[in-house]
Design an enzyme around this catalytic site. Structure first.
Site, short mmCIF file in Angstrom:
data_model
loop_
_atom_site.label_atom_id
_atom_site.label_comp_id
_atom_site.label_asym_id
_atom_site.label_seq_id
_atom_site.Cartn_x
_atom_site.Cartn_y
_atom_site.Cartn_z
N ASN A 23 -13.61 8.76 -21.73
CA ASN A 23 -13.35 9.67 -22.85
C ASN A 23 -13.26 8.97 -24.19
O ASN A 23 -13.10 9.62 -25.22
CB ASN A 23 -12.09 10.50 -22.57
CG ASN A 23 -12.37 11.52 -21.47
OD1 ASN A 23 -13.52 11.75 -21.12
ND2 ASN A 23 -11.31 12.10 -20.92
N ARG A 95 -19.22 18.24 -21.59
CA ARG A 95 -18.50 18.86 -22.68
C ARG A 95 -18.30 17.90 -23.86
O ARG A 95 -18.27 18.32 -25.02
CB ARG A 95 -17.14 19.33 -22.17
CG ARG A 95 -16.33 19.89 -23.30
CD ARG A 95 -15.40 20.98 -22.97
NE ARG A 95 -14.66 21.30 -24.16
CZ ARG A 95 -14.70 22.46 -24.75
NH1 ARG A 95 -15.41 23.42 -24.25
NH2 ARG A 95 -14.02 22.67 -25.85
N ASP A 119 -15.64 25.65 -18.04
CA ASP A 119 -16.04 24.94 -16.83
C ASP A 119 -14.97 25.16 -15.78
O ASP A 119 -14.07 25.98 -15.95
CB ASP A 119 -16.32 23.46 -17.11
CG ASP A 119 -15.15 22.76 -17.74
OD1 ASP A 119 -14.02 23.18 -17.48
OD2 ASP A 119 -15.37 21.80 -18.48
N ASP A 308 -5.14 14.88 -16.84
CA ASP A 308 -6.20 14.30 -16.01
C ASP A 308 -5.64 13.57 -14.78
O ASP A 308 -6.43 13.16 -13.92
CB ASP A 308 -7.06 13.34 -16.84
CG ASP A 308 -7.93 14.09 -17.83
OD1 ASP A 308 -8.06 15.31 -17.71
OD2 ASP A 308 -8.49 13.44 -18.74
N LEU A 330 -2.17 22.22 -20.16
CA LEU A 330 -3.37 22.00 -20.97
C LEU A 330 -4.54 22.91 -20.59
O LEU A 330 -5.19 23.48 -21.45
CB LEU A 330 -3.83 20.53 -20.86
CG LEU A 330 -3.16 19.47 -21.73
CD1 LEU A 330 -3.45 19.71 -23.18
CD2 LEU A 330 -1.69 19.34 -21.49
#
Ligand code: EPU
EC number: 2.5.1.7
Length: 426
Positions: A23, A95, A119, A308, A330
């Site tokens: 990321n 994304r 998604d 995550d 989130l």
């Protein structure tokens, strides 16, 4: 299609080198678009998403040199004039490609980027990306599935207060602000280590950014940017996954080239679950003996517990002693994978964004389906400890975020194979 065949029961033991963060790397690649010249990125993870982002940059006219990619180096040559469109066929796979919106509109004065859509982790809005860029002078609309932005006279500085510290919106606005005229204030900004990494690279490129790592970023533009060489920050999600894996399997794993300080709250939870954590200058080791204790987790923007790593913590809770509560703040779809975890015998009840997990002494292997990267990692960890065989379909999701997945697991002593996952129609 491929799947993993896991025979559970082996402790994870050994050392894993942690490469750069997905990321961050993807956004640094997008940041290269801000200026002409050669950007050299080191410690880039060898994952599918990097390949998709590379393909997107090529469509914009960039040249990529991947000859050193085996050792983590990627070179991006950005021409004087770039194409301002990002097509649906690539954006839908990734994304993170929305991060090209800010650089494109700032540099080209216009951008046309396919809407990434939702998604399997839930709806993912773009309102803050759009309203922030509008405050900076862009005119933005949605046409035929594309976000179309125009700023023929360039962007200007603005004072932007985000409703929520969105990672993606902070990144897009930060990137755009480096080329905007005047001062941009981004308040309630996200402060994930990956954002600090991007801000550090932008600073090297010549951007003037204050408040890096705080909720208020101040950018003085426009900067005369030049392409630079940069090393991607270590992936805290990969390190965190294998750290939780050590605890789930009662093993001992050393995460080399990793930053324990980026995982403070995660390591604190693992310690509360009964694990030992030893930190060194460039590595840390997590070990576990006996059955873990239940811990509660609430996901929040950094420095809170990362969403995550939520699925991996639910897998841990499934075999812990006692009842755990996990709250997801989130993403609205991130508990979808618990149906799959239940196939392994986990006792999980969800109510809205809360999950209550009653730990069981053992799970039992079963075929399951990974629906996104992190759900896949949660199922994988559960499979490593389940009795008998677990088949995890949808491995391509895991390949989006975990470099050399099977080699890493086998190196740690797991009994895991990758195999074709074809339907036999008779
Ligand atoms: N949101 C909005 N409007 C916006 C922006 C965000 O409603 O304008 C909402 C989203 O719908 C979501 C929440 O805010 O519910 C969080 O979104 P955020 O923008 O913070 O996340 P992101 O940029 O879409 C990145 C990571 C995710 C990670 C989150 C949170 C990348 C490519 N993705 O997503 O990583 O979970 O930040 O830390 O950087 C992953 O790696 O598996 C992954 C999903």
């Amino acid at each position: 299609m491929e799947r993993l065949r896991i025979r559970g029961g082996n402790r994870l033991e050994g050392e894993v080198p942690v490469s750069g963060a997905k990321n961050s790397a993807l956004k640094l690649m997008a940041a290269s678009l801000l200026t002409q010249g050669r950007t050299v990125l080191h410690n880039v993870p060898d994952i599918l998403d990097v390949k998709f982002m590379g393909a997107l940059l090529k469509r914009m006219g960039c040249e990529l040199d991947t000859s050193m990619f085996d050792s983590g180096t990627l070179t991006i040559d950005v021409p004087e004039s770039i194409h301002h469109e990002a097509d649906y066929d690539l954006v839908r796979r990734l994304r993170a490609s929305i991060t090209v919106l800010g650089p494109l509109v700032a540099r080209c004065g216009r951008a046309k980027v396919a809407l990434p859509g939702g998604d399997s982790i839930g709806s993912r809005g773009l309102g803050m990306h759009v309203s922030g860029l509008e405050r900076m002078g862009a005119q933005i609309g949605v046409e035929h599935g594309f976000v179309v932005a125009e700023a023929p006279a360039g962007l200007h500085g603005a004072s932007i207060l985000l409703d929520f510290p969105s990672v993606g919106a902070t990144e897009n606005l930060l990137l755009a602000a480096t080329l905007a005229h005047g001062t941009t204030l981004i308040d309630n900004a996200a402060r994930e280590p990956e954002i600090v990494d991007i801000a550090d690279m932008l600073t090297k490129m010549g951007a003037k950014i204050g408040g890096i790592g705080t909720p208020t970023l101040e950018v003085e533009g426009p900067a005369d940017l030049s392409a630079v060489e940069h090393t991607v920050v270590p992936d805290r999600m990969v390190a965190g996954t294998w750290a939780i894996g050590a605890v789930v399997t009662g093993g001992e794993v050393t995460l080399r080239d990793a930053r324990a300080d980026h995982l403070d709250i995660v390591l604190d939870k693992l310690t509360r679950a009964g694990a030992s954590v030893r930190t060194g200058p460039v590595s840390f080791t997590v070990s576990m003996e006996g059955r873990p204790r239940a811990v509660n987790v609430v996901t929040l923007p950094y420095p809170g517990f990362p969403t995550d790593l939520q699925a991996m913590m639910v897998a841990l809770a499934a075999i812990s002693e006692g009842t755990s509560m996990v709250t997801e703040n989130l993403f609205d779809g991130r508990f979808r994978f618990v149906q799959e975890l239940a196939r392994l015998g986990a006792d999980v009840r969800t109510d809205g964004h809360h999950a209550v997990i009653r730990g069981r002494p053992a799970l039992s292997g079963a075929p399951v389906e990974a629906t996104d990267i992190r759900a896949g990692a949660g199922l994988l960890l559960a499979g490593l400890v389940a009795e008998g065989e677990t088949l995890v379909s949808g491995v391509h999701h895991l390949d989006r975020g975990y470099p050399r997945l099977v080699e890493v697991l086998q190196g740690l002593g797991a009994d895991v194979q990758r195999e074709p996952d074809n339907v036999d129609f008779g």
